[in-house]
Design an enzyme around this catalytic site. Structure first.
Site, mmCIF file in Angstrom:
data_model
loop_
_atom_site.group_PDB
_atom_site.id
_atom_site.type_symbol
_atom_site.label_atom_id
_atom_site.label_comp_id
_atom_site.label_asym_id
_atom_site.label_seq_id
_atom_site.Cartn_x
_atom_site.Cartn_y
_atom_site.Cartn_z
ATOM 1 N N HIS A 1 1.047 5.104 1.081
ATOM 2 C CA HIS A 1 0.459 6.123 1.965
ATOM 3 C C HIS A 1 0.545 7.486 1.287
ATOM 4 O O HIS A 1 1.633 7.895 0.849
ATOM 5 C CB HIS A 1 1.246 6.235 3.278
ATOM 6 N N HIS B 1 0.840 -1.200 0.000
ATOM 7 C CA HIS B 1 0.000 0.000 0.000
ATOM 8 C C HIS B 1 0.868 1.240 0.000
ATOM 9 O O HIS B 1 1.908 1.293 0.652
ATOM 10 C CB HIS B 1 -0.953 0.025 1.201
HETATM 11 P P1 5GP Z 1 1.701 0.013 7.328
HETATM 12 O O1 5GP Z 1 2.304 0.217 8.696
HETATM 13 O O2 5GP Z 1 1.466 -1.449 7.046
HETATM 14 O O3 5GP Z 1 2.461 0.711 6.250
HETATM 15 O O4 5GP Z 1 0.314 0.755 7.363
HETATM 16 C C1 5GP Z 1 -0.908 0.125 7.519
HETATM 17 C C2 5GP Z 1 -1.953 1.204 7.638
HETATM 18 O O5 5GP Z 1 -3.208 0.583 7.508
HETATM 19 C C3 5GP Z 1 -1.936 1.932 8.998
HETATM 20 O O6 5GP Z 1 -1.744 3.320 8.757
HETATM 21 C C4 5GP Z 1 -3.293 1.619 9.585
HETATM 22 O O7 5GP Z 1 -3.863 2.714 10.272
HETATM 23 C C5 5GP Z 1 -4.116 1.214 8.366
HETATM 24 N N1 5GP Z 1 -5.160 0.246 8.641
HETATM 25 C C6 5GP Z 1 -5.009 -0.928 9.331
HETATM 26 N N2 5GP Z 1 -6.187 -1.578 9.379
HETATM 27 C C7 5GP Z 1 -7.086 -0.826 8.696
HETATM 28 C C8 5GP Z 1 -8.477 -0.982 8.405
HETATM 29 O O8 5GP Z 1 -9.138 -1.958 8.781
HETATM 30 N N3 5GP Z 1 -9.058 0.017 7.684
HETATM 31 C C9 5GP Z 1 -8.377 1.097 7.249
HETATM 32 N N4 5GP Z 1 -9.062 2.018 6.540
HETATM 33 N N5 5GP Z 1 -7.070 1.274 7.495
HETATM 34 C C10 5GP Z 1 -6.432 0.328 8.218
#
Ligand code: 5GP
Ligand code: ZN
Length: 141
Positions: free
Chosen positions: A101, A99
């Site tokens: 950001h 993903h």
């Molecule tokens: P990572 O640390 O993997 O780069 O970021 C994962 C992101 O996914 C985090 O910013 C977290 O807030 C978001 N996230 C995790 N679970 C969910 C969810 O169920 N729904 C949404 N909309 N965002 C999520």
């Protein structure tokens, strides 16, 4: 992937604030936003990291990011944005579905550039830099 939270969002099994969707790409607001408008852009298919994503799909994701960045910034009247992938567990990736950001930034928000993650440049001599550049260019071209 049945147990992947982002696959479940794509499938509509978990609700999200969807902001963009096409055949291959999906974008939605982060549930724990780092700033107003914090948006996640993902391929609909399940791939863990950027290196796992087929080239055409990678291009589709970047095309959507390119389209969304100015739209997201405008929606929250931001002055800029930090656009980043936490690519792999070592880089802090928590959800193993790749993903991007898009985090809107505001003058004076005090969060600094991504350089702030590292606390300054590492020490590398010219020979090391040349060798690394050669390895990358040999594989990339
Ligand atoms: P990572 O640390 O993997 O780069 O970021 C994962 C992101 O996914 C985090 O910013 C977290 O807030 C978001 N996230 C995790 N679970 C969910 C969810 O169920 N729904 C949404 N909309 N965002 C999520
Ligand atoms: Zn997934």
């Amino acid at each position: 992937m049945d147990d992947c939270i982002f696959c479940q969002i794509v499938d509509g099994d978990i609700p999200s604030r969807t902001v963009y969707e096409d055949e291959d790409v999906f974008a939605f607001l982060d549930v724990n936003p780092l700033a107003p408008g914090h948006t996640l852009v993902i391929p609909k298919g399940h791939y863990e990291t950027l290196g796992d994503v087929p080239g055409d799909l990678g291009a589709d994701v970047l095309t959507a990011v390119h389209r969304l960045v100015p739209v997201v910034e405008d929606a929250v009247d931001a002055d800029g944005s930090t656009v980043a992938f936490n690519n792999g567990e070592a880089a802090g990736q928590e959800v193993p579905h790749v993903h991007c950001h898009i985090v809107p930034r505001f003058e004076g928000d005090g969060h600094g550039p991504i350089h702030a993650l590292f606390g300054g440049p590492g020490e590398m001599d010219d020979d090391e830099l040349d060798a690394i550049a050669d390895r990358i260019s040999d594989a990339a071209n």
